[in-house]
Design a protein around this motif. Structure first.
Motif, short mmCIF file in Angstrom:
data_model
loop_
_atom_site.label_atom_id
_atom_site.label_comp_id
_atom_site.label_asym_id
_atom_site.label_seq_id
_atom_site.Cartn_x
_atom_site.Cartn_y
_atom_site.Cartn_z
N LEU A 148 32.43 -130.48 -12.01
CA LEU A 148 31.16 -130.48 -11.29
C LEU A 148 30.21 -129.41 -11.79
N LEU A 149 30.13 -129.26 -13.11
CA LEU A 149 29.21 -128.30 -13.72
C LEU A 149 27.87 -129.00 -13.92
N ARG A 150 27.04 -129.00 -12.90
CA ARG A 150 25.80 -129.78 -12.91
C ARG A 150 24.77 -129.25 -13.90
N ASN A 151 24.83 -127.96 -14.19
CA ASN A 151 23.81 -127.36 -15.07
C ASN A 151 24.45 -126.26 -15.89
N ILE A 152 24.52 -126.46 -17.20
CA ILE A 152 25.05 -125.44 -18.09
C ILE A 152 23.87 -124.76 -18.78
N SER A 153 23.60 -123.52 -18.38
CA SER A 153 22.44 -122.80 -18.91
C SER A 153 22.76 -122.19 -20.27
N SER A 154 21.74 -121.63 -20.89
CA SER A 154 21.91 -121.03 -22.21
C SER A 154 22.84 -119.81 -22.17
N GLY A 155 23.01 -119.20 -20.98
CA GLY A 155 23.87 -118.03 -20.88
C GLY A 155 25.24 -118.31 -20.31
N LYS A 176 22.66 -133.56 -16.10
CA LYS A 176 21.46 -134.38 -16.29
C LYS A 176 20.63 -133.93 -17.48
N GLN A 177 20.92 -132.74 -17.97
CA GLN A 177 20.28 -132.27 -19.20
C GLN A 177 21.25 -131.36 -19.95
N PHE A 178 21.06 -131.32 -21.25
CA PHE A 178 21.93 -130.47 -22.05
C PHE A 178 21.15 -129.92 -23.23
N ASN A 179 21.20 -128.61 -23.36
CA ASN A 179 20.49 -127.92 -24.42
C ASN A 179 21.49 -127.21 -25.32
N PHE A 180 21.41 -127.47 -26.61
CA PHE A 180 22.37 -126.87 -27.54
C PHE A 180 22.21 -125.36 -27.67
N PRO A 198 25.14 -138.22 -16.82
CA PRO A 198 23.87 -138.96 -16.83
C PRO A 198 22.73 -138.15 -17.46
N ILE A 199 22.88 -137.84 -18.74
CA ILE A 199 21.95 -136.93 -19.42
C ILE A 199 20.60 -137.62 -19.68
N LYS A 200 19.56 -137.06 -19.11
CA LYS A 200 18.21 -137.57 -19.33
C LYS A 200 17.48 -136.79 -20.42
N ILE A 201 17.77 -135.50 -20.47
CA ILE A 201 17.11 -134.62 -21.46
C ILE A 201 18.19 -134.04 -22.37
N LEU A 202 18.06 -134.29 -23.65
CA LEU A 202 19.04 -133.83 -24.64
C LEU A 202 18.28 -133.13 -25.77
N GLN A 203 18.57 -131.85 -25.95
CA GLN A 203 17.88 -131.07 -26.98
C GLN A 203 18.88 -130.59 -28.02
N TRP A 204 18.78 -131.17 -29.23
CA TRP A 204 19.67 -130.80 -30.32
C TRP A 204 19.33 -129.39 -30.83
N LYS A 205 20.27 -128.86 -31.57
CA LYS A 205 20.10 -127.61 -32.30
C LYS A 205 20.85 -127.77 -33.61
N TYR A 206 20.40 -127.11 -34.64
CA TYR A 206 21.10 -127.22 -35.93
C TYR A 206 22.51 -126.66 -35.82
N TYR A 207 23.49 -127.50 -36.21
CA TYR A 207 24.90 -127.10 -36.20
C TYR A 207 25.55 -127.53 -37.49
N ASN A 208 25.81 -126.57 -38.33
CA ASN A 208 26.33 -126.88 -39.66
C ASN A 208 27.78 -127.35 -39.63
N ALA A 209 28.57 -126.90 -38.65
CA ALA A 209 30.01 -127.19 -38.65
C ALA A 209 30.37 -128.46 -37.87
N LEU A 210 29.50 -128.94 -36.99
CA LEU A 210 29.86 -130.03 -36.08
C LEU A 210 30.26 -131.30 -36.85
N GLU A 211 31.46 -131.83 -36.53
CA GLU A 211 31.99 -133.02 -37.20
C GLU A 211 32.12 -134.21 -36.27
N GLU A 212 32.18 -133.97 -34.96
CA GLU A 212 32.39 -135.07 -34.02
C GLU A 212 31.60 -134.81 -32.74
N VAL A 213 30.83 -135.80 -32.29
CA VAL A 213 30.09 -135.69 -31.05
C VAL A 213 30.30 -136.96 -30.23
#
Length: 407
Positions: A148-155, A176-180, A198-213
């Motif tokens: 039930l982690l409704r909001n994961i902030s940058s910190g 409902k939103q996720f920011n890299f 139910p993610i409505k807002i999705l903000q990518w960030k450059y990730y050089n190592a990511l292999e699976e999403v």
């Protein structure tokens, strides 16, 4: 009434689904008696305490590195909770389903070697959970599903000292939103699962190592762009899971910039159209799984045109003679596994099968289970010389050709 037939004279032709049990040798290791650690089960460095109603973690033998302590009742975790584990070089700890409500900031500090932590299905207030990551200096895998982690902030991860995290699962949380930005401190992150939110807002960030999403079941109507100004957000991405969403159309623009993509799962989407050249510009693509596309109306010509594609699954997608262009599989010269089971080919004649399958001479596994067929398509024996397994059970076959294959 279906007739199930096994053709033993053609070992590479299978006309029924069969379950084969392979003979496996019993190793000396499996004959060893488990070590005593009542009321749990301990063997070969692993301790399992599952559904025992325990309110404490007992002692385990020296050498224990993997502890599964699930479906018990811990409620509150402090340093004392792990007092019986502090002498171990513990690598893996699973605390799923323990009704944990509180975790003290230094609770995990004595588990200095811990690499894999699972807290799935425990409801801990998000601020308390964030502070509990102190002391996890060697963590490489973290599972926070169903918390039930409704909001994961940058910190959210600021108290996690480990910079070596490679696997993170935050699926099934109602996000409902996720920011890299919340993951920027983990440069080695390879696997990210944020599905079933139910993610409505999705903000990518450059990730050089990511292999699976994994973005399964996120109510997304389109695949988010993977392109940044200078190329791809994920230049090493190999696997993308986007099943159970609301995607209605596919074309090549969805996969632009994914030069390293090997596997794409798009099951159970209301996809109506798969356009020409959808997968043509993915030089490393090996597998596409798109089963149960309940609203699929059109497979355009060269829809799967890709000379590296090896596995294609279109099972249960209500495909029929009017939905598939005769050139839909054109260019699939390396395709070795094709599943078209549970579609509707009753009115597809031999001529149309010849057109559809003419480029599939590398095929080794073909599934045509429950497709309303009354005869084995002749193109199979004329083109598919490498075929090893053919599944045609649950059809209406009237007879078999006297000579199915010429070698």
């Amino acid at each position: 009434m279906d007739t199930l037939i096994i053709v033993v004279c053609l070992p590479f032709l299978v006309l029924q689904s069969a379950s084969l049990s392979e003979h496996t040798e019993i190793s000396d290791q499996s004959l060893k008696h488990p070590e005593l650690c009542p009321p749990c089960y301990c063997e070969n460095g692993t301790a399992i305490c599952n559904s025992l109603g325990l309110t404490y973690i007992p002692k385990f033998p020296n050498g224990t590195q993997n502890v599964t302590f699930t479906r018990n009742s811990l409620k509150s975790i402090t340093e004392r909770t792990f007092s019986n584990l502090s002498h171990l070089n513990l690598l893996v700890l699973d605390l799923s389903d323990n009704d944990i409500r509180s975790i003290s900031p230094e609770a995990f500090s004595t588990l200095r070697c811990l690499q894999n932590l699972c807290l799935r299905n425990n409801i801990v207030p998000i601020t308390i959970l964030s502070e509990s990551f102190l002391g996890l200096r060697n963590l490489t895998s973290l599972n926070l599903r169903h918390m039930l982690l409704r909001n994961i902030s940058s910190g959210f991860f600021k108290h996690l000292p480990s910079l070596s995290l490679e696997h993170l699962d935050i699926s099934h949380n109602g996000l409902k939103q996720f920011n890299f930005d919340s993951l920027t401190k983990f440069p080695d992150l390879k696997i990210l699962r944020v599905g079933h939110n139910p993610i409505k807002i999705l903000q990518w960030k450059y990730y050089n190592a990511l292999e699976e999403v994994s973005l399964d079941d996120c109510d997304r109507q389109e695949i988010p762009t993977f392109c940044s100004g200078n190329g791809s957000f994920f230049p090493k991405l190999k696997k993308c899971f986007f099943s159970h969403n609301l995607l209605s159309m596919l074309n090549s623009t969805f996969f632009t910039c994914l030069d390293t993509l090997e596997v794409a799962f798009l099951n159970n989407n209301p996809i109506r159209v798969i356009d020409t050249g959808t997968f043509a510009y993915l030089p490393n693509l090996q597998e596409v799984c798109m089963h149960h596309l309940q609203q699929l109306h059109v497979l355009h010509d060269y829809a799967f045109n890709n000379t590296n594609l090896g596995i294609l699954n279109l099972r249960g997608s209500h495909l029929g003679v009017n939905e598939i262009d005769p050139n839909a599989f054109a260019g699939c010269y390396c395709l070795h596994t094709l599943d078209l089971g549970y579609n509707q080919f009753e009115f597809m004649d031999d001529y149309k099968f010849n057109q559809l399958f003419r480029d599939l001479n590398s095929l080794r596994n073909l599934t045509l289970t429950s497709t309303e067929l009354v005869a084995v398509p002749s193109v199979i024996s004329r083109v598919m010389f490498r075929l090893e397994r053919l599944y045609m059970n649950k059809n209406k076959l009237q007879s078999l050709p006297k000579l199915c294959f010429i070698t």
